[in-house]
Design a protein around this motif. Structure first.
Motif, PDB file in Angstrom:
ATOM      1  N   LYS A  21      -6.844  -2.340  -3.974  1.00 41.68           N
ATOM      2  CA  LYS A  21      -6.910  -0.971  -3.432  1.00 41.68           C
ATOM      3  C   LYS A  21      -7.222   0.039  -4.529  1.00 41.68           C
ATOM      4  O   LYS A  21      -8.004   0.970  -4.324  1.00 41.68           O
ATOM      5  CB  LYS A  21      -5.598  -0.599  -2.740  1.00 41.68           C
ATOM      6  N   VAL A  22      -6.600  -0.143  -5.682  1.00 46.83           N
ATOM      7  CA  VAL A  22      -6.860   0.772  -6.798  1.00 46.83           C
ATOM      8  C   VAL A  22      -8.312   0.628  -7.241  1.00 46.83           C
ATOM      9  O   VAL A  22      -8.996   1.631  -7.500  1.00 46.83           O
ATOM     10  CB  VAL A  22      -5.887   0.529  -7.967  1.00 46.83           C
ATOM     11  N   ALA A  23      -8.810  -0.596  -7.298  1.00 43.45           N
ATOM     12  CA  ALA A  23     -10.209  -0.818  -7.676  1.00 43.45           C
ATOM     13  C   ALA A  23     -11.146  -0.177  -6.659  1.00 43.45           C
ATOM     14  O   ALA A  23     -12.167   0.419  -7.025  1.00 43.45           O
ATOM     15  CB  ALA A  23     -10.497  -2.309  -7.797  1.00 43.45           C
ATOM     16  N   ALA A  24     -10.811  -0.253  -5.376  1.00 42.10           N
ATOM     17  CA  ALA A  24     -11.631   0.378  -4.342  1.00 42.10           C
ATOM     18  C   ALA A  24     -11.607   1.901  -4.488  1.00 42.10           C
ATOM     19  O   ALA A  24     -12.637   2.564  -4.330  1.00 42.10           O
ATOM     20  CB  ALA A  24     -11.140  -0.029  -2.958  1.00 42.10           C
ATOM     21  N   ALA A  25     -10.451   2.444  -4.816  1.00 45.56           N
ATOM     22  CA  ALA A  25     -10.353   3.887  -5.028  1.00 45.56           C
ATOM     23  C   ALA A  25     -11.150   4.307  -6.258  1.00 45.56           C
ATOM     24  O   ALA A  25     -11.712   5.406  -6.299  1.00 45.56           O
ATOM     25  CB  ALA A  25      -8.884   4.294  -5.179  1.00 45.56           C
ATOM     26  N   ALA A  26     -11.205   3.429  -7.248  1.00 48.91           N
ATOM     27  CA  ALA A  26     -11.971   3.731  -8.459  1.00 48.91           C
ATOM     28  C   ALA A  26     -13.438   3.947  -8.130  1.00 48.91           C
ATOM     29  O   ALA A  26     -14.097   4.804  -8.724  1.00 48.91           O
ATOM     30  CB  ALA A  26     -11.829   2.594  -9.479  1.00 48.91           C
ATOM     31  N   ALA A  27     -13.947   3.198  -7.188  1.00 45.79           N
ATOM     32  CA  ALA A  27     -15.356   3.312  -6.811  1.00 45.79           C
ATOM     33  C   ALA A  27     -15.691   4.692  -6.245  1.00 45.79           C
ATOM     34  O   ALA A  27     -16.846   5.102  -6.250  1.00 45.79           O
ATOM     35  CB  ALA A  27     -15.715   2.228  -5.794  1.00 45.79           C
ATOM     36  N   GLU A  28     -14.666   5.408  -5.790  1.00 41.00           N
ATOM     37  CA  GLU A  28     -14.879   6.729  -5.203  1.00 41.00           C
ATOM     38  C   GLU A  28     -14.683   7.874  -6.192  1.00 41.00           C
ATOM     39  O   GLU A  28     -14.858   9.042  -5.822  1.00 41.00           O
ATOM     40  CB  GLU A  28     -13.943   6.904  -4.011  1.00 41.00           C
ATOM     41  N   LEU A  29     -14.323   7.564  -7.420  1.00 40.50           N
ATOM     42  CA  LEU A  29     -14.138   8.627  -8.407  1.00 40.50           C
ATOM     43  C   LEU A  29     -15.474   9.280  -8.731  1.00 40.50           C
ATOM     44  O   LEU A  29     -16.476   8.592  -8.930  1.00 40.50           O
ATOM     45  CB  LEU A  29     -13.513   8.072  -9.691  1.00 40.50           C
ATOM     46  N   PRO A  30     -15.506  10.609  -8.805  1.00 41.96           N
ATOM     47  CA  PRO A  30     -16.774  11.296  -9.054  1.00 41.96           C
ATOM     48  C   PRO A  30     -17.270  11.156 -10.497  1.00 41.96           C
ATOM     49  O   PRO A  30     -18.474  11.137 -10.734  1.00 41.96           O
ATOM     50  CB  PRO A  30     -16.457  12.760  -8.733  1.00 41.96           C
ATOM     51  N   GLU A  31     -16.360  11.026 -11.436  1.00 40.47           N
ATOM     52  CA  GLU A  31     -16.749  10.972 -12.844  1.00 40.47           C
ATOM     53  C   GLU A  31     -17.073   9.527 -13.214  1.00 40.47           C
ATOM     54  O   GLU A  31     -16.247   8.627 -13.089  1.00 40.47           O
ATOM     55  CB  GLU A  31     -15.608  11.523 -13.702  1.00 40.47           C
ATOM     56  N   GLY A  32     -18.287   9.298 -13.660  1.00 40.77           N
ATOM     57  CA  GLY A  32     -18.792   7.955 -13.906  1.00 40.77           C
ATOM     58  C   GLY A  32     -18.007   7.144 -14.910  1.00 40.77           C
ATOM     59  O   GLY A  32     -17.710   5.973 -14.674  1.00 40.77           O
ATOM     60  N   SER A  33     -17.656   7.742 -16.047  1.00 36.51           N
ATOM     61  CA  SER A  33     -16.945   6.960 -17.059  1.00 36.51           C
ATOM     62  C   SER A  33     -15.532   6.612 -16.594  1.00 36.51           C
ATOM     63  O   SER A  33     -15.032   5.528 -16.880  1.00 36.51           O
ATOM     64  CB  SER A  33     -16.926   7.689 -18.398  1.00 36.51           C
ATOM     65  N   ALA A  34     -14.883   7.515 -15.859  1.00 30.33           N
ATOM     66  CA  ALA A  34     -13.557   7.230 -15.319  1.00 30.33           C
ATOM     67  C   ALA A  34     -13.651   6.118 -14.278  1.00 30.33           C
ATOM     68  O   ALA A  34     -12.805   5.221 -14.232  1.00 30.33           O
ATOM     69  CB  ALA A  34     -12.947   8.481 -14.704  1.00 30.33           C
ATOM     70  N   ARG A  35     -14.676   6.170 -13.452  1.00 28.82           N
ATOM     71  CA  ARG A  35     -14.900   5.148 -12.427  1.00 28.82           C
ATOM     72  C   ARG A  35     -15.088   3.775 -13.078  1.00 28.82           C
ATOM     73  O   ARG A  35     -14.461   2.797 -12.687  1.00 28.82           O
ATOM     74  CB  ARG A  35     -16.116   5.522 -11.580  1.00 28.82           C
ATOM     75  N   GLU A  36     -15.916   3.709 -14.114  1.00 29.78           N
ATOM     76  CA  GLU A  36     -16.167   2.446 -14.811  1.00 29.78           C
ATOM     77  C   GLU A  36     -14.912   1.928 -15.505  1.00 29.78           C
ATOM     78  O   GLU A  36     -14.606   0.736 -15.456  1.00 29.78           O
ATOM     79  CB  GLU A  36     -17.289   2.625 -15.829  1.00 29.78           C
ATOM     80  N   GLU A  37     -14.187   2.831 -16.159  1.00 31.24           N
ATOM     81  CA  GLU A  37     -12.983   2.426 -16.885  1.00 31.24           C
ATOM     82  C   GLU A  37     -11.925   1.871 -15.940  1.00 31.24           C
ATOM     83  O   GLU A  37     -11.343   0.813 -16.190  1.00 31.24           O
ATOM     84  CB  GLU A  37     -12.417   3.610 -17.661  1.00 31.24           C
ATOM     85  N   LEU A  38     -11.679   2.577 -14.846  1.00 28.12           N
ATOM     86  CA  LEU A  38     -10.652   2.127 -13.907  1.00 28.12           C
ATOM     87  C   LEU A  38     -11.057   0.815 -13.233  1.00 28.12           C
ATOM     88  O   LEU A  38     -10.219  -0.072 -13.044  1.00 28.12           O
ATOM     89  CB  LEU A  38     -10.361   3.208 -12.864  1.00 28.12           C
TER      90      LEU A  38
END
Length: 108
Positions: A21-38
């Motif tokens: 679920k956390v990984a799925a939420a990461a895909a929705e983060l607007p900031e690219g580097s935060a999305r990739e890191e998470l």
């Protein structure tokens, strides 16, 4: 510690889907580097926890063959890995109890 490895099945049943679920939420983060890191962090964590589950079920462990003790690592951020501070010896200086708690004042 539980001697029955299946004692952890319920916990892993919650943990692994939570990581998904956390990984799925990461895909929705607007900031690219935060999305990739998470996304990367969750993938790494899932692998670690799946390995822990295998070990609890009796899988053979791997031995560090370098002759040196494995280094403990800690992350100050996902991009920086540092060695942790040496473990304390277990010795303390002074009392662990505050002076006031040893002999509480008596009521009159």
């Amino acid at each position: 510690m539980a001697t029955n490895p299946s004692a952890f099945d319920k916990d892993f049943g919650y943990l692994l889907p939570f990581l998904d679920k956390v990984a799925a939420a990461a895909a929705e983060l607007p900031e690219g580097s935060a999305r990739e890191e998470l996304t990367r962090l969750m993938a790494e964590e899932k692998v670690r926890w799946q390995r822990a589950r295998e070990l609890l079920r009796g899988a053979a462990g791997t031995v560090v063959d370098s002759g040196a003790a494995p280094r403990a690592l800690a992350r100050s951020s996902a991009d920086e890995v540092h060695e942790t501070a040496p473990s304390p010896s277990g010795l303390t200086v002074g009392s662990l109890k505050s002076v006031g708690s040893v002999n509480p004042p008596r009521r009159r």
